[in-house]
Design a protein around this motif. Structure first.
Motif, mmCIF file in Angstrom:
data_model
loop_
_atom_site.group_PDB
_atom_site.id
_atom_site.type_symbol
_atom_site.label_atom_id
_atom_site.label_comp_id
_atom_site.label_asym_id
_atom_site.label_seq_id
_atom_site.Cartn_x
_atom_site.Cartn_y
_atom_site.Cartn_z
ATOM 1 N N GLY A 23 0.818 -1.218 0.000
ATOM 2 C CA GLY A 23 0.000 0.000 0.000
ATOM 3 C C GLY A 23 0.842 1.253 0.000
ATOM 4 O O GLY A 23 0.576 2.207 0.727
ATOM 5 N N GLY A 24 1.912 1.253 -0.838
ATOM 6 C CA GLY A 24 2.641 2.490 -1.122
ATOM 7 C C GLY A 24 1.900 3.211 -2.244
ATOM 8 O O GLY A 24 0.808 2.785 -2.674
ATOM 9 N N ILE A 25 2.505 4.259 -2.776
ATOM 10 C CA ILE A 25 1.800 5.074 -3.766
ATOM 11 C C ILE A 25 1.509 4.268 -5.043
ATOM 12 O O ILE A 25 0.455 4.441 -5.661
ATOM 13 C CB ILE A 25 2.592 6.369 -4.082
ATOM 14 C CG1 ILE A 25 1.685 7.407 -4.712
ATOM 15 C CG2 ILE A 25 3.832 6.113 -4.927
ATOM 16 C CD1 ILE A 25 0.679 8.008 -3.818
ATOM 17 N N SER A 51 3.977 4.008 4.117
ATOM 18 C CA SER A 51 4.969 4.129 5.182
ATOM 19 C C SER A 51 6.355 3.690 4.715
ATOM 20 O O SER A 51 7.321 3.780 5.456
ATOM 21 C CB SER A 51 4.553 3.283 6.395
ATOM 22 O OG SER A 51 4.373 1.932 5.995
ATOM 23 N N GLY A 52 6.461 3.199 3.451
ATOM 24 C CA GLY A 52 7.761 2.790 2.918
ATOM 25 C C GLY A 52 8.417 3.948 2.173
ATOM 26 O O GLY A 52 8.436 5.092 2.671
ATOM 27 N N ALA A 53 8.909 3.670 0.982
ATOM 28 C CA ALA A 53 9.566 4.720 0.186
ATOM 29 C C ALA A 53 8.627 5.898 -0.040
ATOM 30 O O ALA A 53 9.066 7.046 -0.168
ATOM 31 C CB ALA A 53 10.013 4.147 -1.148
ATOM 32 N N ASN A 207 -4.852 -2.377 5.957
ATOM 33 C CA ASN A 207 -3.470 -2.187 6.384
ATOM 34 C C ASN A 207 -3.185 -3.142 7.536
ATOM 35 O O ASN A 207 -4.061 -3.880 7.984
ATOM 36 C CB ASN A 207 -3.162 -0.728 6.722
ATOM 37 C CG ASN A 207 -4.107 -0.146 7.727
ATOM 38 O OD1 ASN A 207 -5.024 -0.816 8.186
ATOM 39 N ND2 ASN A 207 -3.908 1.106 8.076
ATOM 40 N N TYR A 208 -1.963 -3.189 7.990
ATOM 41 C CA TYR A 208 -1.543 -4.186 8.993
ATOM 42 C C TYR A 208 -1.974 -5.584 8.569
ATOM 43 O O TYR A 208 -2.514 -6.354 9.354
ATOM 44 C CB TYR A 208 -2.023 -3.784 10.398
ATOM 45 C CG TYR A 208 -1.291 -2.534 10.814
ATOM 46 C CD1 TYR A 208 0.007 -2.616 11.297
ATOM 47 C CD2 TYR A 208 -1.849 -1.278 10.598
ATOM 48 C CE1 TYR A 208 0.734 -1.471 11.566
ATOM 49 C CE2 TYR A 208 -1.128 -0.130 10.870
ATOM 50 C CZ TYR A 208 0.161 -0.232 11.357
ATOM 51 O OH TYR A 208 0.883 0.890 11.617
ATOM 52 N N THR A 350 14.664 7.666 6.329
ATOM 53 C CA THR A 350 15.340 6.840 5.320
ATOM 54 C C THR A 350 14.307 6.017 4.561
ATOM 55 O O THR A 350 13.328 5.578 5.157
ATOM 56 C CB THR A 350 16.302 5.841 6.013
ATOM 57 O OG1 THR A 350 17.240 6.590 6.768
ATOM 58 C CG2 THR A 350 17.050 4.979 5.024
ATOM 59 N N GLY A 351 14.540 5.817 3.299
ATOM 60 C CA GLY A 351 13.674 4.921 2.527
ATOM 61 C C GLY A 351 14.509 4.205 1.488
ATOM 62 O O GLY A 351 15.670 4.566 1.253
#
Ligand SMILES: Cc1cc2nc3c(=O)[nH]c(=O)nc-3n(C[C@H](O)[C@H](O)[C@H](O)COP(=O)(O)OP(=O)(O)OC[C@H]3O[C@@H](n4cnc5c(N)ncnc54)[C@H](O)[C@@H]3O)c2cc1C
Length: 407
Positions: A23-25, A51-53, A207-208, A350-351
């Motif tokens: 569930g990133g962009i 919540s990632g990159a 999510n989760y 950081t990503g």
């Protein structure tokens, strides 16, 4: 549909046409495209959405000036189109950003640029005025048919020092062009998700919910209850960015190594003198090793970055001391008189850039374009479409490309 309803629905009927993992962009983008086409689609994200990159970018919504010297013209053209679309469609988060390149030489980088373009060298090096002028002229040319932001302009040394008196006095001149920046990339992602579910209430997202294998079937591991939920998709889309290879092996997809991710760290600096020295511009400069670094006023502070270091496991990526030192040293090169104390660093993040696997020894030269690869599932498992590469700026076109392939 809320979480309880989504889980109850899956317990009753685990069949779904497409399972998007991540569930990133980019995962949200393909989820949206498919849902709006009426596809029965489920999105599963192991942590928070974006919540990632997708939370760790430099916040540039840009064509990618430096990709021109790698010959990535199609990507730059496409990115500029997406940038202009975002300026129009998401003005509550995306705004024009005047960007200034300090120039220390006239000719340097010309031979180097040509040699790199011909593939004879991959080594980064300083770019001089003529190389930068060529790149900016192409930028302006690509956007000539729709002039959303102003064209570039050059300043002499005297004019530059008048606007930015604290800049390195070795400067020869400077160039200002316009790109854009996004204030809250995560919010734009969650907004797209909510809009999609409002428009198509049958589209489901959790999510989760980490996806893995249990007894040769796919399951969602509910991070809140600790329970597992069966899911039986006809097709999987692996949109897990830097985690693509880890995900493929966790879901039994028969795939070669696809990912060559690099981590990038940024600092948020609370220093008035530095903030004011920028005069509202992003400074887009080359560090002494030829790597591009950026700094710009960000929500009252200054965002500075970034590093570019190969990593295998995005869950282990952290901003290390040597990265902080690298970023601070690059800052002292561009604004030599401004002291940054450790206590001025109020945040760091950081990503991992989801870059395709590459043997290139210079990480800055790894192509930034995106593409998809379809791989088989082991045994009775469904096939998986892997989304590889991509920038935040191009999430819409990447989602469209993946959705077309799914359809
Ligand atoms: C330092 C840095 C600077 C950057 N700067 C820019 C910039 O200025 N402009 C720009 O356009 N782009 C920039 N980028 C690139 C951009 O951020 C990324 O290309 C984009 O955010 C990738 O999105 P994604 O959805 O593919 O990956 P991600 O956002 O990383 O999403 C992948 C998701 O998959 C989830 N996941 C992993 N495994 C599982 C599993 N088993 N089950 C469920 N979920 C799972 C993860 O939790 C994660 O949320 C930058 C990237 C970095 C790292």
């Amino acid at each position: 549909m809320n979480r309880i309803q989504t889980i109850a629905g899956l317990r009753e009927n685990p069949n779904v046409d497409v399972l998007v993992i991540g569930g990133g962009i980019n995962g949200i983008s393909v989820f949206r495209e498919l849902a709006l086409q009426g596809v029965d689609v489920l999105l599963a994200e192991k942590g928070d959405y974006c919540s990632g990159a997708s939370a760790a970018l430099s916040r540039m919504v840009h064509g990618g000036l430096r990709y021109l010297e790698n010959g990535e013209f199609k990507l730059v053209r496409e990115s500029l189109l997406e940038r202009d679309r975002l300026l129009k469609n998401a003005p509550h988060y995306v705004a024009p950003l005047p960007t200034t390149v300090p120039i220390f030489d006239l000719f340097s980088g010309m031979a180097n640029g040509a040699v790199r373009f011909l593939g004879l060298s991959r080594r980064p090096g300083r770019r001089g005025a003529l190389v930068i002028k060529t790149g900016l002229a192409m930028y302006d040319f690509f956007t000539a048919a729709r002039r959303v932001v102003p064209t570039h302009k050059f300043r002499s040394r005297a004019e530059t020092l008048k606007v930015w008196p604290a800049i390195n006095p070795a400067i020869r001149n400077s160039a200002t062009y316009y790109d854009a920046w996004v204030s809250h990339p995560e919010r734009l992602g969650t907004e797209m998700l909510r809009d999609t579910m409002k428009e198509k209430p049958s589209a489901r997202a959790l999510n989760y919910a980490r996806v893995s294998l249990n007894d040769a079937s796919l399951v969602l591991n509910d991070g809140l209850s600790g329970e597992t939920i069966d899911v039986k998709p006809r097709l999987v889309v692996n949109a897990t960015g830097g985690w693509i290879d880890l995900t493929n092996s966790a879901i039994g997809a028969v795939a070669p190594k696809l990912m060559g991710g690099t981590k990038g760290s940024h600092l948020i600096v609370d220093n008035r003198e530095l903030h004011d020295a920028l005069d509202g511009h992003m400074i887009y400069y080359e560090n002494e090793d030829g790597r591009i670094c950026i700094l710009f006023p960000y929500l009252g502070n200054v965002l500075v970055g970034s590093t570019d270091i190969r990593v295998d496991d995005p869950d282990q990526a952290r901003c290390m001391d040597d990265e902080r030192q690298y970023i601070l040293q690059s800052l002292s090169f561009v604004f030599p008189g401004i002291e940054i104390a450790d206590s001025d660093i109020v945040f760091q993040f950081t990503g991992v850039r989801p870059l395709p696997i590459s043997q290139d020894s210079f990480t800055g030269r790894i192509p930034r374009d995106h593409f998809c690869e379809l791989v088989e599932g082991a045994g009775m498992l469904p096939p998986t479409l892997c989304m590889i590469g991509g920038k935040w700026t191009t999430f819409r076109s990447f989602g469209e490309l993946a959705a077309d392939l799914v359809l």
